[in-house]
Design a protein around this motif. Structure first.
Motif, PDB file in Angstrom:
ATOM      1  N   GLN A 116       0.963  -1.337   0.083  1.00  0.00           N
ATOM      2  CA  GLN A 116       0.148  -0.059   0.064  1.00  0.00           C
ATOM      3  C   GLN A 116       0.763   1.045   0.085  1.00  0.00           C
ATOM      4  O   GLN A 116       0.528   2.433  -0.602  1.00  0.00           O
ATOM      5  CB  GLN A 116      -1.092   0.038   0.990  1.00  0.00           C
ATOM      6  CG  GLN A 116      -2.014   0.884   1.145  1.00  0.00           C
ATOM      7  CD  GLN A 116      -2.772   0.836   0.074  1.00  0.00           C
ATOM      8  OE1 GLN A 116      -3.349  -0.275  -0.183  1.00  0.00           O
ATOM      9  NE2 GLN A 116      -3.147   1.989  -0.479  1.00  0.00           N
ATOM     10  N   HIS A 117       1.907   1.263   0.454  1.00  0.00           N
ATOM     11  CA  HIS A 117       2.814   2.382   0.761  1.00  0.00           C
ATOM     12  C   HIS A 117       3.325   2.843  -0.481  1.00  0.00           C
ATOM     13  O   HIS A 117       3.216   4.075  -0.880  1.00  0.00           O
ATOM     14  CB  HIS A 117       3.925   2.399   1.773  1.00  0.00           C
ATOM     15  CG  HIS A 117       4.958   1.382   1.222  1.00  0.00           C
ATOM     16  ND1 HIS A 117       4.815   0.021   1.490  1.00  0.00           N
ATOM     17  CD2 HIS A 117       6.173   1.366   0.671  1.00  0.00           C
ATOM     18  CE1 HIS A 117       5.937  -0.626   1.206  1.00  0.00           C
ATOM     19  NE2 HIS A 117       6.721   0.335   0.835  1.00  0.00           N
ATOM     20  N   VAL A 119       1.831   2.187  -3.742  1.00  0.00           N
ATOM     21  CA  VAL A 119       0.828   2.682  -4.518  1.00  0.00           C
ATOM     22  C   VAL A 119       0.400   4.383  -4.054  1.00  0.00           C
ATOM     23  O   VAL A 119       0.106   5.032  -4.617  1.00  0.00           O
ATOM     24  CB  VAL A 119      -0.390   1.656  -4.193  1.00  0.00           C
ATOM     25  CG1 VAL A 119      -1.726   2.483  -4.743  1.00  0.00           C
ATOM     26  CG2 VAL A 119      -0.414   0.423  -4.941  1.00  0.00           C
ATOM     27  N   THR A 120       0.357   4.335  -2.590  1.00  0.00           N
ATOM     28  CA  THR A 120       0.291   5.652  -2.134  1.00  0.00           C
ATOM     29  C   THR A 120       1.305   6.687  -2.507  1.00  0.00           C
ATOM     30  O   THR A 120       0.912   7.803  -3.048  1.00  0.00           O
ATOM     31  CB  THR A 120      -0.144   5.601  -0.548  1.00  0.00           C
ATOM     32  OG1 THR A 120      -1.062   4.723  -0.151  1.00  0.00           O
ATOM     33  CG2 THR A 120      -0.539   7.061  -0.244  1.00  0.00           C
ATOM     34  N   ALA A 121       2.526   6.398  -2.432  1.00  0.00           N
ATOM     35  CA  ALA A 121       3.523   7.274  -2.941  1.00  0.00           C
ATOM     36  C   ALA A 121       3.544   7.725  -4.222  1.00  0.00           C
ATOM     37  O   ALA A 121       3.650   8.658  -4.544  1.00  0.00           O
ATOM     38  CB  ALA A 121       4.890   6.579  -2.436  1.00  0.00           C
ATOM     39  N   MET A 123       0.778   7.457  -6.374  1.00  0.00           N
ATOM     40  CA  MET A 123      -0.346   8.507  -6.482  1.00  0.00           C
ATOM     41  C   MET A 123      -0.270   9.730  -6.261  1.00  0.00           C
ATOM     42  O   MET A 123      -0.599  10.607  -6.839  1.00  0.00           O
ATOM     43  CB  MET A 123      -1.713   7.863  -5.995  1.00  0.00           C
ATOM     44  CG  MET A 123      -2.212   6.470  -6.338  1.00  0.00           C
ATOM     45  SD  MET A 123      -3.529   5.927  -5.405  1.00  0.00           S
ATOM     46  CE  MET A 123      -4.705   6.858  -6.009  1.00  0.00           C
ATOM     47  N   GLU A 124       0.663   9.835  -4.909  1.00  0.00           N
ATOM     48  CA  GLU A 124       0.871  11.544  -4.739  1.00  0.00           C
ATOM     49  C   GLU A 124       1.833  11.876  -5.665  1.00  0.00           C
ATOM     50  O   GLU A 124       1.856  13.260  -6.019  1.00  0.00           O
ATOM     51  CB  GLU A 124       1.702  11.325  -3.295  1.00  0.00           C
ATOM     52  CG  GLU A 124       1.959  12.779  -2.953  1.00  0.00           C
ATOM     53  CD  GLU A 124       0.906  13.508  -2.493  1.00  0.00           C
ATOM     54  OE1 GLU A 124       0.932  14.843  -2.448  1.00  0.00           O
ATOM     55  OE2 GLU A 124      -0.217  13.078  -2.115  1.00  0.00           O
ATOM     56  N   VAL A 131       1.465   3.087 -10.658  1.00  0.00           N
ATOM     57  CA  VAL A 131       0.108   2.711  -9.720  1.00  0.00           C
ATOM     58  C   VAL A 131      -0.221   1.585 -10.420  1.00  0.00           C
ATOM     59  O   VAL A 131      -0.846   0.453  -9.960  1.00  0.00           O
ATOM     60  CB  VAL A 131      -0.623   4.058  -9.407  1.00  0.00           C
ATOM     61  CG1 VAL A 131      -2.097   3.328  -8.950  1.00  0.00           C
ATOM     62  CG2 VAL A 131       0.107   4.876  -8.559  1.00  0.00           C
ATOM     63  N   HIS A 135      -0.505  -2.528  -9.078  1.00  0.00           N
ATOM     64  CA  HIS A 135      -1.822  -2.962  -8.856  1.00  0.00           C
ATOM     65  C   HIS A 135      -1.842  -4.192  -9.681  1.00  0.00           C
ATOM     66  O   HIS A 135      -2.426  -5.197  -9.293  1.00  0.00           O
ATOM     67  CB  HIS A 135      -2.998  -1.974  -9.592  1.00  0.00           C
ATOM     68  CG  HIS A 135      -4.367  -2.630  -9.418  1.00  0.00           C
ATOM     69  ND1 HIS A 135      -5.024  -3.329 -10.640  1.00  0.00           N
ATOM     70  CD2 HIS A 135      -5.224  -2.501  -8.420  1.00  0.00           C
ATOM     71  CE1 HIS A 135      -6.353  -3.559 -10.106  1.00  0.00           C
ATOM     72  NE2 HIS A 135      -6.293  -3.109  -8.778  1.00  0.00           N
TER      73      HIS A 135
END
Length: 172
Positions: A116-117, A119-121, A123-124, A131, A135
């Motif tokens: 998750q980290h 993907v979040t980074a 996306m940011e 991403v 995924h």
């Protein structure tokens, strides 16, 4: 509770382990309330006169209480229903089957936060290609684990149940 069972503890040891966890939980909640709401007095309930604050804490508390209550009904309701309709042997099999079937989602739920980290980074940073790649990798890993575990349980399930029950329950 599981550790007490592994160490060959009896009913009292398992109950004591669950009670200890509950007491720790209550202690953490007490500490959190004391830090967030220092005007709440725990020494004597009769001294406490702020009914508005009590109601404001009670409503969210009751709502959050519904979550474990729903989980309890979901898990224990099926056990009680199976026991009343089919008997004790089916309850034992239901518990074992449910445990084995829940291994797949439990393992995946442990795996996903590790990704998750990233993907979040991404996306940011607006790096949508990364991403999509992350995924895609997550989906492939989850699918591989799920299919492999399902095939394993399907082919070896009866043997696992015999081992688990020490041959005390007959399979047909």
């Amino acid at each position: 509770g599981g550790i007490a069972l592994i160490l060959k503890g009896g009913f009292i040891a398992v109950s004591g382990a669950y009670l200890a966890v509950f007491i720790l939980f209550v202690g953490f909640v007490y500490r959190d309330v004391r830090l967030r709401y220092p005007d709440i007095k725990f020494k004597e309930a009769r001294e406490y006169t702020d009914k508005k604050l009590a109601r404001s804490l009670l409503v969210p508390g009751v709502v959050f209480l519904l979550i474990p209550l729903a989980q309890f009904i979901k898990i224990q309701g099926s056990v009680m229903l199976a026991g009343s309709v089919f008997g004790g042997a089916v309850v034992a099999l239901l518990g074992i089957h449910r445990t084995l079937a829940n291994l797949i989602p439990r393992f995946i739920s442990m795996l996903l936060p590790a990704m998750q980290h990233e993907v979040t980074a991404s996306m940011e940073r607006q790096n949508m290609r990364k991403v999509q790649d992350a995924h895609s990798i997550i989906i492939k890993v989850v699918l591989t684990i799920s299919v492999s575990a399902a095939v394993f349980l399907f082919t070896t399930g009866q043997d696992l149940l015999k081992i688990w029950t020490s041959g005390k329950i007959e399979f047909y």
